[in-house]
Write a protein that holds these residues in place. Structure first.
Motif, PDB file in Angstrom:
ATOM      1  N   SER B  13     -46.506  -5.652 -40.888  1.00 23.97           N
ATOM      2  CA  SER B  13     -47.045  -5.506 -39.543  1.00 23.97           C
ATOM      3  C   SER B  13     -47.734  -4.156 -39.482  1.00 23.97           C
ATOM      4  CB  SER B  13     -45.926  -5.587 -38.515  1.00 23.97           C
ATOM      5  OG  SER B  13     -45.156  -4.423 -38.590  1.00 23.97           O
ATOM      6  N   ALA B  14     -48.561  -3.987 -38.443  1.00 19.67           N
ATOM      7  CA  ALA B  14     -49.287  -2.723 -38.326  1.00 19.67           C
ATOM      8  C   ALA B  14     -48.317  -1.557 -38.235  1.00 19.67           C
ATOM      9  CB  ALA B  14     -50.203  -2.773 -37.113  1.00 19.67           C
ATOM     10  N   ALA B  15     -47.209  -1.763 -37.529  1.00 17.15           N
ATOM     11  CA  ALA B  15     -46.243  -0.678 -37.366  1.00 17.15           C
ATOM     12  C   ALA B  15     -45.614  -0.295 -38.701  1.00 17.15           C
ATOM     13  CB  ALA B  15     -45.161  -1.096 -36.376  1.00 17.15           C
ATOM     14  N   GLU B  16     -45.437  -1.278 -39.570  1.00 12.81           N
ATOM     15  CA  GLU B  16     -44.860  -0.985 -40.882  1.00 12.81           C
ATOM     16  C   GLU B  16     -45.837  -0.195 -41.751  1.00 12.81           C
ATOM     17  OE1 GLU B  16     -41.843  -4.783 -41.216  1.00 12.81           O
ATOM     18  OE2 GLU B  16     -43.931  -4.994 -41.754  1.00 12.81           O
ATOM     19  N   VAL B  17     -47.102  -0.535 -41.647  1.00  6.83           N
ATOM     20  CA  VAL B  17     -48.103   0.229 -42.398  1.00  6.83           C
ATOM     21  C   VAL B  17     -48.139   1.662 -41.881  1.00  6.83           C
ATOM     22  CG1 VAL B  17     -50.506   0.344 -43.067  1.00  6.83           C
ATOM     23  CG2 VAL B  17     -49.446  -1.854 -42.736  1.00  6.83           C
ATOM     24  N   GLU B  18     -48.009   1.795 -40.581  1.00  7.18           N
ATOM     25  CA  GLU B  18     -47.985   3.128 -39.988  1.00  7.18           C
ATOM     26  C   GLU B  18     -46.791   3.925 -40.511  1.00  7.18           C
ATOM     27  OE1 GLU B  18     -48.197   3.333 -35.607  1.00  7.18           O
ATOM     28  OE2 GLU B  18     -46.541   4.736 -35.872  1.00  7.18           O
ATOM     29  N   PHE B  19     -45.664   3.257 -40.621  1.00 10.32           N
ATOM     30  CA  PHE B  19     -44.459   3.908 -41.138  1.00 10.32           C
ATOM     31  C   PHE B  19     -44.701   4.449 -42.547  1.00 10.32           C
ATOM     32  CE2 PHE B  19     -40.459   3.562 -43.511  1.00 10.32           C
ATOM     33  CZ  PHE B  19     -39.678   4.423 -42.774  1.00 10.32           C
ATOM     34  N   LEU B  20     -45.371   3.639 -43.369  1.00 10.81           N
ATOM     35  CA  LEU B  20     -45.663   4.084 -44.730  1.00 10.81           C
ATOM     36  C   LEU B  20     -46.593   5.290 -44.724  1.00 10.81           C
ATOM     37  CD1 LEU B  20     -46.206   0.656 -46.483  1.00 10.81           C
ATOM     38  CD2 LEU B  20     -44.198   2.108 -46.564  1.00 10.81           C
ATOM     39  N   ALA B  21     -47.497   5.304 -43.753  1.00 11.46           N
ATOM     40  CA  ALA B  21     -48.470   6.395 -43.698  1.00 11.46           C
ATOM     41  C   ALA B  21     -47.815   7.713 -43.340  1.00 11.46           C
ATOM     42  CB  ALA B  21     -49.556   6.068 -42.685  1.00 11.46           C
ATOM     43  N   GLU B  22     -46.652   7.656 -42.714  1.00 14.23           N
ATOM     44  CA  GLU B  22     -46.011   8.892 -42.266  1.00 14.23           C
ATOM     45  C   GLU B  22     -45.506   9.741 -43.423  1.00 14.23           C
ATOM     46  OE1 GLU B  22     -43.126   7.609 -39.450  1.00 14.23           O
ATOM     47  OE2 GLU B  22     -44.545   7.698 -37.796  1.00 14.23           O
ATOM     48  N   PRO B  52     -49.291  28.686 -42.792  1.00 17.06           N
ATOM     49  CA  PRO B  52     -49.411  27.238 -42.958  1.00 17.06           C
ATOM     50  C   PRO B  52     -48.467  26.722 -44.035  1.00 17.06           C
ATOM     51  CG  PRO B  52     -51.572  28.283 -43.018  1.00 17.06           C
ATOM     52  CD  PRO B  52     -50.557  29.372 -43.082  1.00 17.06           C
ATOM     53  N   VAL B  53     -47.958  25.545 -43.833  1.00 21.24           N
ATOM     54  CA  VAL B  53     -47.041  24.935 -44.801  1.00 21.24           C
ATOM     55  C   VAL B  53     -47.275  23.425 -44.806  1.00 21.24           C
ATOM     56  CG1 VAL B  53     -45.204  24.819 -43.086  1.00 21.24           C
ATOM     57  CG2 VAL B  53     -44.603  24.803 -45.488  1.00 21.24           C
ATOM     58  N   LYS B  54     -47.067  22.819 -45.988  1.00 17.59           N
ATOM     59  CA  LYS B  54     -47.293  21.379 -46.125  1.00 17.59           C
ATOM     60  C   LYS B  54     -46.007  20.607 -45.872  1.00 17.59           C
ATOM     61  CE  LYS B  54     -51.045  20.138 -49.298  1.00 17.59           C
ATOM     62  NZ  LYS B  54     -51.974  20.079 -48.217  1.00 17.59           N
ATOM     63  N   VAL B  55     -46.078  19.622 -44.997  1.00 16.62           N
ATOM     64  CA  VAL B  55     -44.898  18.782 -44.724  1.00 16.62           C
ATOM     65  C   VAL B  55     -45.382  17.338 -44.590  1.00 16.62           C
ATOM     66  CG1 VAL B  55     -43.573  20.562 -43.537  1.00 16.62           C
ATOM     67  CG2 VAL B  55     -45.150  19.134 -42.244  1.00 16.62           C
ATOM     68  N   PRO B  56     -44.451  16.383 -44.681  1.00 10.46           N
ATOM     69  CA  PRO B  56     -44.870  15.001 -44.410  1.00 10.46           C
ATOM     70  C   PRO B  56     -45.216  14.820 -42.930  1.00 10.46           C
ATOM     71  CG  PRO B  56     -42.617  15.067 -45.268  1.00 10.46           C
ATOM     72  CD  PRO B  56     -43.052  16.464 -45.075  1.00 10.46           C
ATOM     73  N   LEU B  57     -46.021  13.804 -42.697  1.00 11.45           N
ATOM     74  CA  LEU B  57     -46.518  13.595 -41.341  1.00 11.45           C
ATOM     75  C   LEU B  57     -45.401  13.371 -40.327  1.00 11.45           C
ATOM     76  CD1 LEU B  57     -49.119  13.465 -39.822  1.00 11.45           C
ATOM     77  CD2 LEU B  57     -49.379  11.093 -40.458  1.00 11.45           C
ATOM     78  N   TRP B  58     -44.358  12.676 -40.750  1.00  8.05           N
ATOM     79  CA  TRP B  58     -43.282  12.403 -39.783  1.00  8.05           C
ATOM     80  C   TRP B  58     -42.593  13.674 -39.341  1.00  8.05           C
ATOM     81  CZ3 TRP B  58     -38.520  13.982 -41.446  1.00  8.05           C
ATOM     82  CH2 TRP B  58     -38.301  14.049 -42.818  1.00  8.05           C
ATOM     83  N   HIS B 102     -54.692   5.953 -45.964  1.00  8.29           N
ATOM     84  CA  HIS B 102     -54.082   5.677 -44.659  1.00  8.29           C
ATOM     85  C   HIS B 102     -54.895   6.285 -43.518  1.00  8.29           C
ATOM     86  CE1 HIS B 102     -50.475   3.756 -46.083  1.00  8.29           C
ATOM     87  NE2 HIS B 102     -50.306   4.697 -46.980  1.00  8.29           N
ATOM     88  N   TYR B 103     -56.217   6.316 -43.645  1.00  9.95           N
ATOM     89  CA  TYR B 103     -56.974   7.084 -42.656  1.00  9.95           C
ATOM     90  C   TYR B 103     -56.851   6.509 -41.239  1.00  9.95           C
ATOM     91  CZ  TYR B 103     -61.019   3.957 -42.041  1.00  9.95           C
ATOM     92  OH  TYR B 103     -61.840   2.916 -41.694  1.00  9.95           O
ATOM     93  N   VAL B 104     -56.738   5.183 -41.126  1.00  9.80           N
ATOM     94  CA  VAL B 104     -56.622   4.578 -39.792  1.00  9.80           C
ATOM     95  C   VAL B 104     -55.335   5.027 -39.117  1.00  9.80           C
ATOM     96  CG1 VAL B 104     -56.641   2.418 -38.525  1.00  9.80           C
ATOM     97  CG2 VAL B 104     -57.849   2.567 -40.683  1.00  9.80           C
ATOM     98  N   GLU B 105     -54.237   4.983 -39.879  1.00  8.59           N
ATOM     99  CA  GLU B 105     -52.943   5.290 -39.291  1.00  8.59           C
ATOM    100  C   GLU B 105     -52.800   6.776 -39.010  1.00  8.59           C
ATOM    101  OE1 GLU B 105     -53.861   3.553 -41.870  1.00  8.59           O
ATOM    102  OE2 GLU B 105     -52.149   2.653 -42.864  1.00  8.59           O
ATOM    103  N   LEU B 109     -52.052   8.455 -35.425  1.00  4.13           N
ATOM    104  CA  LEU B 109     -50.865   9.268 -35.150  1.00  4.13           C
ATOM    105  C   LEU B 109     -51.256  10.641 -34.621  1.00  4.13           C
ATOM    106  CD1 LEU B 109     -48.704   8.324 -38.236  1.00  4.13           C
ATOM    107  CD2 LEU B 109     -48.064   8.016 -35.860  1.00  4.13           C
ATOM    108  N   LEU B 110     -52.287  11.217 -35.228  1.00  9.61           N
ATOM    109  CA  LEU B 110     -52.701  12.542 -34.771  1.00  9.61           C
ATOM    110  C   LEU B 110     -53.255  12.485 -33.357  1.00  9.61           C
ATOM    111  CD1 LEU B 110     -54.251  14.247 -37.900  1.00  9.61           C
ATOM    112  CD2 LEU B 110     -51.961  14.405 -36.982  1.00  9.61           C
ATOM    113  N   PHE B 111     -54.002  11.423 -33.069  1.00  9.42           N
ATOM    114  CA  PHE B 111     -54.541  11.311 -31.715  1.00  9.42           C
ATOM    115  C   PHE B 111     -53.440  11.112 -30.688  1.00  9.42           C
ATOM    116  CE2 PHE B 111     -58.826  10.575 -33.422  1.00  9.42           C
ATOM    117  CZ  PHE B 111     -59.479  11.446 -32.580  1.00  9.42           C
TER     118      PHE B 111
END
Lengths: 187, 211
Positions: B13-22, B52-58, B102-105, B109-111
């Protein structure tokens, strides 16, 4: 695609086709409403479901007459414009029945006719599936066969799901437990 | 790997793809002092204000929600870059421009969570929508060439969400074509229709989008 448990496969076999008996058959008068005794005579034309016709033809007990929706007239219509032919009212399991008829009929062109039909109608389904409106049932669905409808739905559903995801506001679902108010006095 | 939302079709589902993108990494600028976070997926930090520091999106979103950081939008999410991509996308009708998988997701998320960190959000958003539309149109016009001889479809640089949208349709269409083009049906051999030969991977693949 066809498997033992596939409901569409089963339903496709329920479609009636007309067969002509090569031999006389005793005790199966129930198949032929016109027979006076309980027998089917040699050369009698009988409508039977496809699953029975398959068996009869394999045992050389009957030969099959192609149903009307595979007639030359329909084929000409299909050649003119595949996208406009109403398959659904003719036979909802157009492809399924067609595929099952190929091995038991003498018509060598049936298989390629099916492929031609699918190819011709595919583009229409493709362009309409992904652009169809979410709520209303599009007109094109009224002429699609069952197999085509599934293809159409597959495209439309995934597009709908994506559009819903895009506009959806809050995505965090609150667990039911969190919403409840704690009772003032715990036991 | 298959999604959990639909067990029969094995689609996400779209939400699952979003989860992967995080899981994608992103730069944040923290405004608090915090020690290194030890997570199962790795250690993040230490966090020092304005470094600045790198972290996962979630994690970035979680910190952002508590207003403990500012998210730096990725390089590709700028007006110049996106305008360039959109132009290239329109000029090359047969290939897709490289964008993050994952550019769509990510942009969604950022928006949703860090709108104020994006410069020129309206323009960026409409550019992204345009790019997505152009790309999807390309996918559709490419799929029109799908025929009975197609055994695989090559879609280079297609993003996760875009693949996910067309996946059920392509799979079904290929199945239909495969079934109706089998030797038994078209050449009329005596064998049963159901006993279709298993697709061999050695057949030449049709390139939907030749590079």
């Amino acid at each position: 695609m066809s498997s033992y448990y596939d409901l569409d496969d089963l339903l496709a076999e329920e479609e009636t086709v007309s067969v002509v008996f090569r031999v006389a058959a005793d005790g199966v008068g129930i198949l032929d409403p016109g027979s006076e005794d309980n027998n089917v005579e040699q050369g009698a034309k009988v409508d039977v479901p496809l699953w029975l016709a398959q068996d009869l033809c394999q045992r050389q007990a009957a030969f099959i007459n192609l149903p009307g929706y595979f007639s030359q007239r329909v084929r000409k219509e299909m050649q003119a414009d595949p996208g406009c032919v109403d398959i659904r009212t003719r036979c909802p399991y157009f492809y399924g029945v067609g595929c099952k008829l190929v091995p038991i009929t003498n018509d060598a062109t049936l298989g390629s006719f099916l492929l031609y039909t699918l190819r011709g109608r595919y583009k229409d389904i493709l362009s309409k599936a992904h652009s169809a409106a979410i709520s209303s049932t599009p007109k094109v669905m009224q002429i699609l066969s069952r197999e085509e409808t599934m293809l159409f739905q597959a495209g439309r559903d995934s597009m709908t799901a994506f559009k819903r995801w895009r506009v959806e506001g809050t995505r965090m679902e609150r667990a039911a437990v969190l919403g409840k108010k704690r009772k003032s006095q715990e036991l | 790997m298959a999604g959990q939302s639909n067990l029969q079709l094995s689609v996400f589902s779209a939400a699952e793809v979003e989860f992967l993108a995080e899981d994608e990494q992103i730069d944040i600028v923290p405004n608090v002092r915090m020690d290194t976070l030890h997570m199962i997926c790795g250690d993040y930090g230490p966090f020092r204000p304005q470094i600045p520091v790198k972290v996962p999106l979630w994690l970035a979103i979680a910190l952002k929600k508590r207003s403990k950081c500012r998210i730096q939008p990725p390089d590709w999410m700028t007006v110049e870059k996106l305008t360039q991509v959109l132009e290239d996308e329109r000029e090359a009708p047969r290939e897709f421009q490289p964008l993050p998988f994952h550019y769509v997701e990510i942009s969604r998320l950022l928006f949703d969570h860090a709108r104020e960190d994006i410069s020129d959000p309206y323009l960026v958003r409409s550019l992204l929508e345009d790019i997505r539309d152009v790309r999807f149109h390309k996918v559709e016009s490419g799929l029109e060439n799908l025929s009975a001889k197609t055994h695989a479809v090559k879609l280079k640089n297609l993003a996760a969400m875009e693949v996910n949208i067309v996946r059920p349709f392509i799979v079904r269409a290929l199945q239909c074509f495969y079934k109706h083009d089998s030797e038994e049906l078209v050449k009329q051999s005596a064998s049963e229709v159901e006993s279709q030969a298993v697709s061999s991977d050695r057949v030449p693949r049709r390139t939907l989008r030749p590079r």
